[in-house]
Design an enzyme around this catalytic site. Structure first.
Site, PDB file in Angstrom:
ATOM      1  N   ASP A 141      -9.422  30.203 -59.575  1.00 53.47           N
ATOM      2  CA  ASP A 141     -10.163  30.269 -57.930  1.00 53.47           C
ATOM      3  C   ASP A 141     -11.033  29.905 -57.471  1.00 53.47           C
ATOM      4  O   ASP A 141     -12.171  28.817 -58.463  1.00 53.47           O
ATOM      5  CB  ASP A 141     -10.165  31.551 -57.477  1.00 53.47           C
ATOM      6  CG  ASP A 141      -8.433  32.255 -55.977  1.00 53.47           C
ATOM      7  OD1 ASP A 141      -9.896  31.861 -55.147  1.00 53.47           O
ATOM      8  OD2 ASP A 141      -7.735  32.200 -56.504  1.00 53.47           O
ATOM      9  N   HIS A 177     -12.989  34.653 -51.717  1.00 53.25           N
ATOM     10  CA  HIS A 177     -11.125  34.475 -51.955  1.00 53.25           C
ATOM     11  C   HIS A 177     -10.658  34.603 -53.096  1.00 53.25           C
ATOM     12  O   HIS A 177      -9.780  35.901 -54.000  1.00 53.25           O
ATOM     13  CB  HIS A 177     -10.564  33.093 -52.442  1.00 53.25           C
ATOM     14  CG  HIS A 177      -9.170  32.661 -52.119  1.00 53.25           C
ATOM     15  ND1 HIS A 177      -8.698  32.521 -53.477  1.00 53.25           N
ATOM     16  CD2 HIS A 177      -8.071  33.017 -50.743  1.00 53.25           C
ATOM     17  CE1 HIS A 177      -7.359  32.513 -53.026  1.00 53.25           C
ATOM     18  NE2 HIS A 177      -7.113  32.719 -51.663  1.00 53.25           N
ATOM     19  N   ASN A 269       1.071  28.672 -46.686  1.00 51.58           N
ATOM     20  CA  ASN A 269       1.361  28.780 -45.730  1.00 51.58           C
ATOM     21  C   ASN A 269       2.154  28.217 -44.590  1.00 51.58           C
ATOM     22  O   ASN A 269       1.272  26.581 -44.491  1.00 51.58           O
ATOM     23  CB  ASN A 269       0.266  29.502 -45.011  1.00 51.58           C
ATOM     24  CG  ASN A 269      -0.733  30.317 -46.302  1.00 51.58           C
ATOM     25  OD1 ASN A 269       1.045  31.473 -46.555  1.00 51.58           O
ATOM     26  ND2 ASN A 269      -1.238  30.506 -46.104  1.00 51.58           N
ATOM     27  N   SER A 334      -1.610  33.188 -51.118  1.00 59.15           N
ATOM     28  CA  SER A 334      -3.220  34.058 -52.088  1.00 59.15           C
ATOM     29  C   SER A 334      -2.541  35.450 -52.703  1.00 59.15           C
ATOM     30  O   SER A 334      -2.557  35.233 -53.367  1.00 59.15           O
ATOM     31  CB  SER A 334      -4.075  33.546 -51.467  1.00 59.15           C
ATOM     32  OG  SER A 334      -4.212  32.076 -51.274  1.00 59.15           O
TER      33      SER A 334
END
Length: 743
Positions: A141, A177, A269, A334
């Site tokens: 990430d 994130h 998404n 996520s």
């Protein structure tokens, strides 16, 4: 008036007319020439031995050599792509893709701290004593802030001292994130944002550079995967995605799977411009995760795809932020993905002798079926859960039949635990249904968790309204991230020499994204090859996936759209002619004859235009043009005068013989040929007495110009001006002759 004077006058008129027409065209395409300082990111796959990095061109930047595959990642001038693809040891060259995180929103409110944990059976696992202890989980990430409520067993950043953007430590989470995703898995037990499996050995792998925000190259994933494989991870979780298949990244995914590593990835998404599942979630070796809200309903922007395997909470999930003592809520697939990774870690601890495939089968069996019976595009097999669900007997049989790898029953029987497990877990499931105080019982043992619960008093009553607010706001955030659509994928390959004919592998075609470009590149050692043979199956793949072919030699390039192929095998020919043709002595290039043969029949009519680009010495400066031989009229016809990336280009829906000429030199050769064939009596060239000198000059000039371009009398100016207007509107250049420029 003598013959010599007439020839001189005609030549001058021709030159003036040509300059008046061609000079505007040159200016129109000056901006299309390649800029040598534009750099692009590529993935180079070698046949076997990888060259030493210090032996590469010093202009190549950020070179990284993979240790598990014969692959190098690098940033190079766009003009060098063709040269790299023609190296003898290079199998293919692909343009790197952009990869982004799959977060769809960040919210200021939460429903209650632990609703997501309660939904998937986290507390039931804790009651049984399972927290994921000794399970090694790698999160790939944006970075991982050392928040006081999470402990990392280690970390790694792919951005070292020699990276073009500079070093970037793994514990620098510039975006937040990565910290949020990792906390959903491993935040400390009995804290406000406690993770699903707080006992895991958590490793943060930074694959996003702070200079690029939440965007990175897809090849960065290869480096992260390689580190995870080499460091014996049990689970890899990826809350990111890229749009198109990459053969090199897929091979790394397969390597991880062969090493017994479970890979979990977000399916992505949806937006108006994005309706297909992300990679690597699309691969069968990867568990693709979709998102549900607090009511176990499909979140409206969660990707709908047949590859979805499990669903998990992904709306307004509380987690750690990249600030001291701070929390935040985020939404998206996520956030759903680490829930699945956490449950997998709990089950791996409970069943230590089972393989990743067997644990995957257990998760499918335990999933709470949502939506349509069995697997569907919204929820996959259903909501991930630690406990077995009590369901009517026919339903497990249906699920067993759809299990992709092995039936859960088989995996349970191998460990001899099937008789005991349903008894314990069914009882636990029953207790959970009858007594919802189980999470509270856990938190009562930890006073530190009471204060966060007080913060959320009264919010449950407002959850439905807040849920609607999120539905309205979150897609807008995603659409802003999707403003720039990814470029089409281009793959450069060096063909095999099969008895003097070029052939390619099916894998070469599969390495290209749908609607992408397969560039078949011939270096100087392959100059003797002037044909490409494609099987009927390969043609089917090209047509089904709308793949454009680019035949690339040192002296020319030929672009063939997929729509120009029919069903059946194909034989592409681009032969340099040894036999002289009219005026070939003044040609600036080889005379190359192009043809397409399918199932033994020559194809002459095509529904789409093909592009031909010839490389000669400074064609734009010399005002050279590309001509096609008209066999019916036995003359060279102007085909193209567009200049891009050092070549002259023509677009036409036909095949045939092409060559580059300088219009003036061709005109002179034609005049010389006419002079040789004229009668010796000069009076035969003179006009009749009633014809004025002015009329004679105008007629001679028109005739000479028309013959120079293979056009009928009086048509040349209209045709040429029309071509300039059309080409100017197109803008010149081709997307597949370059890659994405580094900004």
């Amino acid at each position: 008036m003598n013959k010599k004077w007439l020839i001189t006058w005609n030549t001058v008129c021709t030159l003036i007319l040509l300059l008046s027409i061609l000079i505007p065209s040159t200016g129109a395409f000056a901006s299309d020439r390649h800029l040598s300082d534009e750099y692009i990111d590529i993935i180079v796959r070698y046949l076997d031995e990888v060259p030493d990095e210090e032996d590469l061109d010093p202009d190549f930047k950020n070179v990284r050599t993979m240790t598990l595959m014969p692959v190098q990642l690098m940033t190079v001038p766009a003009s060098s792509i063709k040269d790299i693809s023609q190296m003898e040891n290079v199998r293919r060259v692909t343009y790197d893709q952009e990869m982004t995180t799959t977060q769809s929103g960040q919210n200021e409110f939460i429903y209650s701290d632990d609703w997501n944990q309660d939904m998937i059976g986290t507390f039931d696992a804790w009651e049984e004593g399972y927290t994921g202890e000794n399970i090694r989980v790698a999160v790939l990430d944006t970075g991982f802030y050392n928040h006081e409520e999470i402990t990392y067993a280690g970390g790694y950043s792919i951005f070292g001292e020699d990276h073009t953007e500079g070093p970037d430590s793994w514990d620098n989470d510039h975006d937040g994130h990565g910290t949020h995703v990792s906390s959903i898995i491993g935040a400390h037990q009995y804290t406000r944002a406690q993770g699903v499996a707080p006992g895991v050995d958590l490793f943060g792998v930074k694959i996003y550079h702070s200079a690029e925000g939440n965007r990175t190259n897809a090849s960065s994933l290869m480096e992260g995967l390689q580190w995870a494989i080499e460091n014996d991870m049990d689970i890899i979780t990826i809350s990111s995605g890229y749009p198109s298949h990459s053969e090199d990244i897929y091979e790394m995914i397969q390597q991880a799977s062969r090493n017994g590593i479970m890979i979990v990835a977000a399916s992505g998404n949806m937006t108006e411009n994005k309706t297909e599942i992300d990679f690597p979630a699309a691969y069968e070796e990867v568990i693709a995760v979709s998102s549900v809200d607090q009511n176990q309903h499909h979140v409206e922007d969660s990707m709908i795809a047949e590859q979805n395997e499990l669903a998990a909470p992904g709306r307004s999930i509380l987690g750690l932020n990249n600030q001291p003592g701070d929390y935040t809520t985020m939404s998206g697939t996520s956030q759903a993905t680490p829930h699945v990774a956490g449950i997998a870690a709990l089950l791996m601890q409970k069943y230590p002798n089972e393989t990743a495939g067997q644990i995957r089968a257990r998760m499918i069996q335990k999933a709470r079926d949502l939506g349509q019976d069995g697997r569907d595009e919204l929820y996959g097999y259903g909501l991930v859960h630690f406990l077995e669900e009590v369901v009517p007997e026919p339903e497990p049989v249906e699920e067993d039949e759809e299990t992709p790898e092995e039936t859960p029953d088989d995996s349970l029987e191998e460990n001899g635990e099937e008789p005991q497990e349903p008894v314990d877990e069914d009882d636990s499931a029953s207790d959970e249904t009858e007594d919802l105080q189980t999470p509270d019982d856990v938190t009562e043992e930890a006073p530190d968790n009471e204060e966060p619960q007080e913060d959320t008093d009264g919010e449950d009553a407002e959850s439905d309204d807040e849920d609607d607010q999120v539905e309205d706001s979150e897609p807008d955030d995603t659409e802003e991230e999707e403003d720039q659509a990814p470029l089409q994928t281009t793959v450069w390959i060096r063909p095999s020499d099969t008895n003097g004919i070029a052939t390619i592998d099916d894998d070469d075609i599969l390495a290209v994204a749908d609607s992408g470009v397969l560039a078949i590149s011939f270096d100087s050692t392959l100059n003797h090859i002037q044909n490409v043979s494609l099987t009927s199956d390969q043609i089917d793949l090209i047509r089904e996936r709308n793949i454009t072919l680019l035949i690339a030699r040192l002296d020319m390039e030929w672009v063939i759209p997929a729509g120009n192929f029919q069903a059946g095998n194909a034989f592409l020919s681009f032969e340099s002619l040894d036999t002289p043709m009219e005026y070939s002595e003044v040609a600036k290039s080889d005379l190359i004859d192009f043809s397409i043969e399918q199932d033994g029949e020559m194809i002459t009519a095509f529904p789409e235009e093909m592009a031909y680009r010839f490389f000669t010495d400074e064609p734009e400066l010399n005002q050279d043009s590309l001509y096609q031989w008209n066999a019916a009229q036995e003359e060279w016809v102007l085909s193209g005068e567009t200049y891009t990336n050092g070549g002259v280009v023509a677009n036409t829906a036909s095949v045939g013989t092409f060559a580059v000429f300088n219009p003036n030199e061709l005109a002179s050769a034609i005049l010389s040929g006419s002079e040789d064939s004229e009668p010796e009596d000069v009076e035969d060239l003179l006009p009749d007495e009633e014809t004025t000198l002015e009329e004679e000059d105008e007629t001679d000039s028109s005739d000479t110009t028309s013959s120079s371009f293979g056009q009928s009398d009086g048509e040349l100016p209209v045709v040429l001006v029309g071509a300039v207007v059309i080409l100017t509107s197109v803008g010149g250049g081709f997307y597949f002759f370059g890659g994405k420029s580094k900004q």
